[in-house]
Every structure is written in C-alpha cells, then in structure tokens.
Design a protein around this motif. Structure first.
Motif, PDB file in Angstrom:
ATOM      1  N   UNK A   1       0.872  -1.130  -0.133  1.00  0.00           N
ATOM      2  CA  UNK A   1      -0.145  -0.026  -0.055  1.00  0.00           C
ATOM      3  C   UNK A   1       0.834   1.363   0.178  1.00  0.00           C
ATOM      4  N   UNK A   2       1.860   1.191   0.812  1.00  0.00           N
ATOM      5  CA  UNK A   2       2.980   2.401   0.744  1.00  0.00           C
ATOM      6  C   UNK A   2       3.532   2.368  -0.293  1.00  0.00           C
ATOM      7  N   UNK A   3       4.060   1.462  -1.113  1.00  0.00           N
ATOM      8  CA  UNK A   3       4.613   1.623  -2.477  1.00  0.00           C
ATOM      9  C   UNK A   3       3.567   2.172  -3.469  1.00  0.00           C
ATOM     10  N   UNK A   4       2.389   1.792  -3.477  1.00  0.00           N
ATOM     11  CA  UNK A   4       1.417   2.323  -4.193  1.00  0.00           C
ATOM     12  C   UNK A   4       1.329   3.592  -4.203  1.00  0.00           C
ATOM     13  N   UNK A   5       1.031   4.236  -2.719  1.00  0.00           N
ATOM     14  CA  UNK A   5       0.781   5.536  -2.544  1.00  0.00           C
ATOM     15  C   UNK A   5       2.123   6.331  -2.954  1.00  0.00           C
ATOM     16  N   UNK A   6       3.348   5.972  -2.806  1.00  0.00           N
ATOM     17  CA  UNK A   6       4.446   6.780  -3.269  1.00  0.00           C
ATOM     18  C   UNK A   6       4.514   6.609  -4.625  1.00  0.00           C
ATOM     19  N   UNK A   7       4.060   5.624  -5.720  1.00  0.00           N
ATOM     20  CA  UNK A   7       4.105   5.957  -6.984  1.00  0.00           C
ATOM     21  C   UNK A   7       3.048   6.669  -7.445  1.00  0.00           C
ATOM     22  N   UNK A   8       1.940   6.627  -6.830  1.00  0.00           N
ATOM     23  CA  UNK A   8       0.850   7.835  -7.164  1.00  0.00           C
ATOM     24  C   UNK A   8       1.354   9.196  -6.739  1.00  0.00           C
ATOM     25  N   UNK A   9       1.990   9.399  -5.769  1.00  0.00           N
ATOM     26  CA  UNK A   9       2.259  10.703  -5.499  1.00  0.00           C
ATOM     27  C   UNK A   9       3.587  11.340  -6.235  1.00  0.00           C
ATOM     28  N   UNK A  10       4.185  10.373  -6.652  1.00  0.00           N
ATOM     29  CA  UNK A  10       5.459  10.808  -7.423  1.00  0.00           C
ATOM     30  C   UNK A  10       5.260  11.010  -8.868  1.00  0.00           C
ATOM     31  N   UNK A  11       3.822  10.367  -9.265  1.00  0.00           N
ATOM     32  CA  UNK A  11       3.529  10.766 -10.687  1.00  0.00           C
ATOM     33  C   UNK A  11       3.394  12.245 -11.162  1.00  0.00           C
ATOM     34  N   UNK A  12       2.058  12.518 -11.341  1.00  0.00           N
ATOM     35  CA  UNK A  12       2.256  13.761 -11.822  1.00  0.00           C
ATOM     36  C   UNK A  12       2.200  14.750 -10.520  1.00  0.00           C
ATOM     37  N   UNK A  13       2.945  15.691 -10.287  1.00  0.00           N
ATOM     38  CA  UNK A  13       3.059  16.634  -9.404  1.00  0.00           C
ATOM     39  C   UNK A  13       1.895  17.271  -8.651  1.00  0.00           C
TER      40      UNK A  13
END
Length: 84
Positions: A53-65
C-alpha cells in the motif's frame, strides 16, 4: 530547515498513521482475530500488505506533481471563450 519541535510531532503522526494502517489491514485479513494475537508469519503478511500500500501511494504521489506548490502547477491550455 524545519522549525524546532515539529520533527517529533511529524514522527508521531507518521507512527500513529502507520499503526492505524497496520491494525486496519490486520482486521481486514484476519477479521476474527486481534493483531496482537497473530503469529509472526501472519504479522509478516500484514507487513507485506502495508508495504505494498505504501509503495502504491508513493508511486501515485511521485507521478504527476500532485503536491507541487500552486505557483509551479501547469494548467491545461485554455480554450477560447466562444467554445465554452
């Protein structure tokens, strides 16, 4: 540089959020048992789910700014008023 006193509060909030997340995932995976009653392999399963879940959240937040300051946000091109 962070003002003095904010770092412990930030860490406390992160720890509380992570603890709440772990308990929620444990409740979802093992609905009839408490987290503290789980054996080590079950706790490891909970930890792996939380890490995912944390990895998915990090990937989401690192995508578009998403969290970029408003001054640096790129807006889509504006259409002419007659098209609205």
């Amino acid at each position: 540089m962070k003002p003095e006193g904010q770092d412990p509060l930030y860490r406390t909030l992160i720890a509380a959020t992570l603890g709440h997340l772990m308990l929620g995932v444990a409740r979802e995976l093992y609905p009839h048992r408490r987290y503290f009653d789980l054996v080590s392999t079950e706790k490891q399963t909970v930890t792996e789910h939380v890490q995912k879940l944390l990895d998915e959240a990090r990937a989401t937040l690192e995508g578009p700014q998403i969290l970029s300051p408003p001054g640096k946000m790129d807006f889509p091109p504006q259409r002419e008023e007659e098209y609205l």
